[in-house]
Design a protein around this motif. Structure first.
Motif, PDB file in Angstrom:
ATOM      1  N   MET A   1       0.855  -1.199   0.000  1.00 19.15           N
ATOM      2  CA  MET A   1       0.000   0.000   0.000  1.00 19.15           C
ATOM      3  C   MET A   1       0.883   1.239   0.000  1.00 19.15           C
ATOM      4  O   MET A   1       1.723   1.415   0.878  1.00 19.15           O
ATOM      5  N   THR A   2       0.709   2.072  -1.016  1.00 15.24           N
ATOM      6  CA  THR A   2       1.471   3.321  -1.035  1.00 15.24           C
ATOM      7  C   THR A   2       0.807   4.321  -0.099  1.00 15.24           C
ATOM      8  O   THR A   2      -0.385   4.251   0.143  1.00 15.24           O
ATOM      9  N   ALA A   3       1.610   5.239   0.414  1.00 19.28           N
ATOM     10  CA  ALA A   3       1.078   6.233   1.347  1.00 19.28           C
ATOM     11  C   ALA A   3       0.115   7.162   0.614  1.00 19.28           C
ATOM     12  O   ALA A   3       0.362   7.561  -0.516  1.00 19.28           O
ATOM     13  N   SER A   4      -0.979   7.489   1.284  1.00 18.05           N
ATOM     14  CA  SER A   4      -1.963   8.391   0.677  1.00 18.05           C
ATOM     15  C   SER A   4      -1.372   9.786   0.521  1.00 18.05           C
ATOM     16  O   SER A   4      -0.574  10.232   1.336  1.00 18.05           O
ATOM     17  N   LEU A   5      -1.770  10.452  -0.553  1.00 15.32           N
ATOM     18  CA  LEU A   5      -1.327  11.832  -0.762  1.00 15.32           C
ATOM     19  C   LEU A   5      -2.213  12.818  -0.018  1.00 15.32           C
ATOM     20  O   LEU A   5      -1.881  13.995   0.101  1.00 15.32           O
ATOM     21  N   ILE A   6      -3.366  12.333   0.454  1.00 13.23           N
ATOM     22  CA  ILE A   6      -4.310  13.225   1.127  1.00 13.23           C
ATOM     23  C   ILE A   6      -3.785  13.577   2.513  1.00 13.23           C
ATOM     24  O   ILE A   6      -3.356  12.709   3.260  1.00 13.23           O
ATOM     25  N   GLY A   7      -3.814  14.861   2.824  1.00 15.00           N
ATOM     26  CA  GLY A   7      -3.354  15.308   4.143  1.00 15.00           C
ATOM     27  C   GLY A   7      -1.862  15.577   4.208  1.00 15.00           C
ATOM     28  O   GLY A   7      -1.335  15.849   5.273  1.00 15.00           O
TER      29      GLY A   7
END
Lengths: 783, 157
Positions: A1-7
């Protein structure tokens, strides 16, 4: 799982061109054989035009044409419009006078547009404008808000007593009963000072006409190019909509002032055909002061009814709002539906009654400026709450807590239904960050140095994400306020996102790309945000009212959903598995019961190549659109606390600490959001301490017409800000965002003025709190 | 028309220009260097700041002919060989720009501030920015960026 760009505080994609000087603002653009326009402006606040003699100008070298209102009329160009109908409380429609782009027989404010001189060079056009001889018959003028209705001056024949409308909202009877039962009544007279927006890029326009195709192109400093095109075609009738292209390239700030359809832009695009060459105009700063739409300018009496414990029973507000000499594009809505609907603040107020009289004066038109109506409402409510706390000897935080709304949804008595919020959380966090508990000690320490300290609160609310179309339509808006988006996937897997939102500093190219890249599982560098061109973007309502994320990005989110759905369909065919077995995660379509998978890019290529799926059942290509209309407004809210120290010898107010804790819902890029808060606070502090658009009462001349006279906040007028956030995700849109662009300008003035009145120990004190005014207030106390 | 010679962003320039042409208009209109902006007409806003022989000047307050023989650097000439100047990097890193209009002048002024006052504290940086107006950022991140760039430029050694 790649890190979310949100936030994540992703650095801005748009920065490189701006820090290397390679952006393209309107004035940076030139066309072969272009001509230059300079406007002849009224030197008088109010005058009849007897005659315009262009001959001396036309005799000058380089002057090509001089055009007037009569020429516009001859070409059947209509006047400018105000797009929001307000009805008075007696049911009559607002009384709007005509608004020709160039004056017809009369000028109504200093800077009003009399004629345009088109010449080979800017200097020749300027010389020409000075040479045009206008024979004026001067008329008496009225510029002050409070005097407009009693003045014998009549600015428009259509509007007796210079009154545009007398509007009311709320339950007068119930509010009267609340005051009859009150243990305590708090009253304040408040002036919300006139502001001049001053985006750093002056307005500019470059009009072109192609005689072969009959297509006009207007490149201009606009926050909403599609709205400009719609108004210029459907109402002003420059050209049919499909023969008019409006481009807003890089735009250097707006703050509302570049929403509106102005005379200069209108004239440049029209004149391009008349002259047969491109026509370029760029405002000098002096023109921005004179003729950009100003902001605020309210005179208000507010009264709060409370029980003995400080619970608010009712609020009564009577406001006179100055709309200037003509009704600008959205001006009528600002002191009504963007103002009185917010008068419940964060509080459970059983009864509210607001009356608003809007008036014409011989001043520049007044329209939406950062916050637009909501700063004015917050200022009334929060000054009254602070005064109530003082009168009842309650802690200012405590009186707010006693009145906070805690159950959602909450229907206020002034139309709006708040969907979510946690006002205790932001207050608590702000009190902690501002070290309110240490204030008494700091005040005592300051007193030892002969300085006066004050502390002021502002627990504000705003209605943003403008706006649900049905709701605003029922209130008189001439347009729906949805937003459109198109997500266009290229065969190589890169993505163009076309949005009707317009960035003029807000960082959409980054924030919007973050969301799309996150959802599609691709690199942010693979996503390009396209905006600001009516030939590229299908339609859009533009950027204002903190709506871009809540409405514009929601539309992008929905279009992205559609792209993923279609891509899944195609992937299933290509991998020869049932569609239900395809999962999309981290940019990959995986068939769950097999080891088959395709990247997003591979599916994009397949979509365009079209070999591997039945194109009679699934259309080739991967491009989806969405028109998103929000369910409700969004309701950002928070608590700002200002601490000031005043030097009694000089009257100088120093903001020693400014704390802001805001709830903007889900945050996509905290770096950008904090930047928006900083800028908003600076404008709010500017209003409270420095800025004031002033007209001379006798002559009607603008006294604050340059940076020598109008005090802009400079770096050394401001502190660094303490900024925090609490979050309740917004349930009214698919991404949970509320909007952050206006909060600072809405909350800050009340916080600053509550701090100053606390320090001075006075009840009524109007903005801006200049050293002279503060010093005089203290001198009065000493006398 | 007088002929002026100068070096702009390292390149020699030799052209005729009208005596009354302001340096900012010369840069923008004659040389196409539109990164230098005009934000006011009273020499207040600083959007037109460039370097004249290494010192920050407001290019709207002097005639082009007054720059005869000078070495001019504009925002377009600040990056060297495709590598951003530390001040440009710092503005990006600290989100010290929003609409970008004041940014070129702000960066040119900031480079000069750090040159003159390499150890400037926050208060000094704020005072030194008196001649540059930004309407977007509230200066918060501009001040941070300048302080950080000063450190990055090795000024605090």
């Amino acid at each position: 799982m790649t890190a979310s760009l949100i936030g994540r505080p992703v650095k801005r994609k748009e920065d490189r061109r701006f820090i290397t000087g390679t952006g393209h603002y309107t004035d940076d653009l030139s066309r072969p054989h272009q001509t230059h326009a300079v406007f002849v402006r009224s030197p008088h606040a109010h005058a009849k035009i007897r005659k315009i003699d262009a001959a001396p100008a036309l005799a000058l070298p380089g002057v090509i044409q001089v055009l007037t209102g009569e020429d516009l009329k001859a070409d059947n160009v209509q006047g400018l419009i105000c797009g929001w109908m307000i009805h008075s409380k007696d049911g009559s429609p607002m009384k709007a006078g005509g608004h020709p782009a160039l004056a017809l027989g009369k000028v109504r404010y200093v800077g009003d547009h009399v004629a345009v001189v088109i010449a080979e060079t800017p200097a020749a056009a300027k010389d020409g404008a000075e040479a045009v001889v206008v024979d004026y018959e001067e008329l008496p003028s009225v510029t002050s808000t409070g005097d407009a209705q009693s003045s014998s001056v009549q600015i428009h024949d259509e509007a007796p007593r210079n009154t545009v409308y007398q509007w009311a909202l709320g339950d007068e009877k119930a509010t009267g009963a609340a005051f009859a039962n009150a243990a305590q009544v708090v009253e304040l007279n408040l002036v919300n000072n006139r502001l001049i927006p001053n985006a750093m890029e002056p307005r500019a326009a470059l009009g072109e006409y192609d005689s072969g195709s009959g297509i006009y192109t207007l490149t201009t400093t606009s926050q909403n190019p599609h709205v400009a095109r719609l108004v210029l075609s459907a109402f002003v009738q420059i050209a049919p909509e499909h023969k008019l292209r409006v481009i807003a390239p890089d735009v250097g700030g707006g703050f509302g002032s570049k929403i509106f359809i102005y005379p200069e832009e209108t004239v440049c695009v029209w004149a391009a055909k008349r002259v047969g060459r491109p026509v370029k105009w760029t405002a000098e700063r002096g023109e921005s002061f004179l003729a950009d739409a100003h902001g605020r300018d309210h005179v208000t009496h507010g009264a709060l009814a409370l029980d003995k414990d400080g619970r608010v029973l009712g609020l009564r507000v009577k406001t006179t709002a100055n709309l200037g000499a003509y009704l600008s594009t959205f001006s009528s809505a600002v002191p009504t539906y963007l103002y009185a609907t917010l008068l419940s603040g964060q509080y459970n107020i059983p009864a509210i009654y607001a009356e608003v009289d809007a008036v014409y004066t011989n001043t520049a038109p007044v329209d939406a400026y950062r916050g637009a109506g909501r700063p004015e409402a917050t200022y009334v409510v929060e000054r009254l709450m602070e005064e109530a706390a003082r009168k009842l000897k309650l802690d200012p935080a405590e009186i707010r807590r006693r009145n906070f709304i805690r159950e959602f949804p909450h229907q206020t008595p002034v139309i709006l239904a708040y969907d979510i919020g946690d006002y205790d959380a932001s207050l608590k966090e702000a009190v902690k960050r501002a070290d309110v508990s240490g204030f008494a000690q700091r005040k005592a320490d300051a007193a030892k140095r002969d300085k006066k300290r004050g502390l002021g609160f502002s627990t504000y609310i705003e209605a943003c994400g403008l706006a649900p179309s049905a709701a605003v339509g029922s209130l008189g808006a001439g347009v729906g306020l949805w937003e459109s988006a198109e997500v266009r996937v290229n065969p190589t897997g890169s993505v163009e996102v076309l949005t009707g939102s317009h960035s003029h500093g807000q960082g959409h190219e980054t924030t919007f790309a973050q969301l799309v890249a996150d959802r599609l599982g691709i690199s942010i560098d693979q996503v390009e945000i396209v905006h600001g061109d009516t030939d590229k973007v299908q339609f859009g309502m533009g950027t204002y009212g903190s709506r871009s994320a809540a409405v514009g990005l929601s539309a992008i989110s929905l279009a992205t959903d559609k792209v993923i759905a279609k891509a899944k369909h195609i992937a299933a065919y290509v991998m020869e598995v049932p569609e239900d077995d395809v999962e999309f995660k981290d940019g990959e379509f995986a068939a769950v019961k097999t080891n088959k998978k395709m990247t997003f890019g591979e599916v994009a290529l397949a979509a365009y190549v079209g070999h591997k799926f039945p194109t009679d059942q699934i259309e080739p290509g991967l491009k989806e659109t969405s028109f998103y209309d929000p369910k409700n407004f969004t309701f950002p809210a928070g608590c700002h606390i200002c601490e000031v120290e005043i030097d009694p010898d000089t009257g100088v107010v120093e903001i020693v600490k400014f704390t802001a804790v805001d709830d903007f819902g889900t945050v996509i890029n905290p770096m950008i959001v904090e930047g928006q808060v900083h800028g908003g606070i600076a404008q709010g502090i500017g209003q409270a301490l420095l800025e004031h658009g002033v007209y001379d009462k006798e002559s009607g001349q603008l006294l604050t017409g340059s940076y020598m006279d109008y005090c802009m906040p400079r770096a050394d007028d401001l502190p660094s800000f303490e900024v925090g956030m609490t979050i309740t995700a917004c349930p009214s849109n698919p991404i949970g965002v509320k909007g952050c662009g206006e909060a600072g300008a809405i909350a800050a003035p009340a916080a600053v003025m509550n701090a100053i009145t606390d320090a001075l120990g006075v009840k009524e004190f109007d903005m801006p709190a200049t050293p002279e005014k503060v010093w005089r207030a203290l001198s009065g106390q000493r006398a | 028309m007088p002929k002026i010679e100068m070096r702009v962003n390292g390149k020699p320039i030799s052209v005729e220009t009208e005596a009354e042409t302001l340096l900012v208009h010369f840069l923008r209109d004659r040389l196409g260097l539109t990164g230098t902006h005009v934000g006011c007409d009273t020499g207040q806003c600083g959007a037109c700041t460039v370097h004249l022989n290494g010192e920050a000047v407001k290019s709207c307050t002097m005639f082009a002919v007054q720059a005869h023989g000078a070495e001019i650097t504009t925002i377009e000439g600040l990056a060297k060989n495709g590598k951003l100047h530390p001040m440009q990097e710092a503005f990006r890193e600290h989100h010290a720009l929003q609409c970008g209009f004041c940014t070129p002048g702000m960066i040119m002024a900031a480079v000069d501030i750090v040159r003159r006052k390499p150890n400037a504290d926050e208060k000094t940086i704020r005072q030194e920015l008196e001649g540059n107006i930004c309407r977007c950022t509230g200066y918060h991140n501009i001040v941070k960026a300048i302080a950080s760039a000063a450190a990055g430029m090795g000024a605090r050694s």
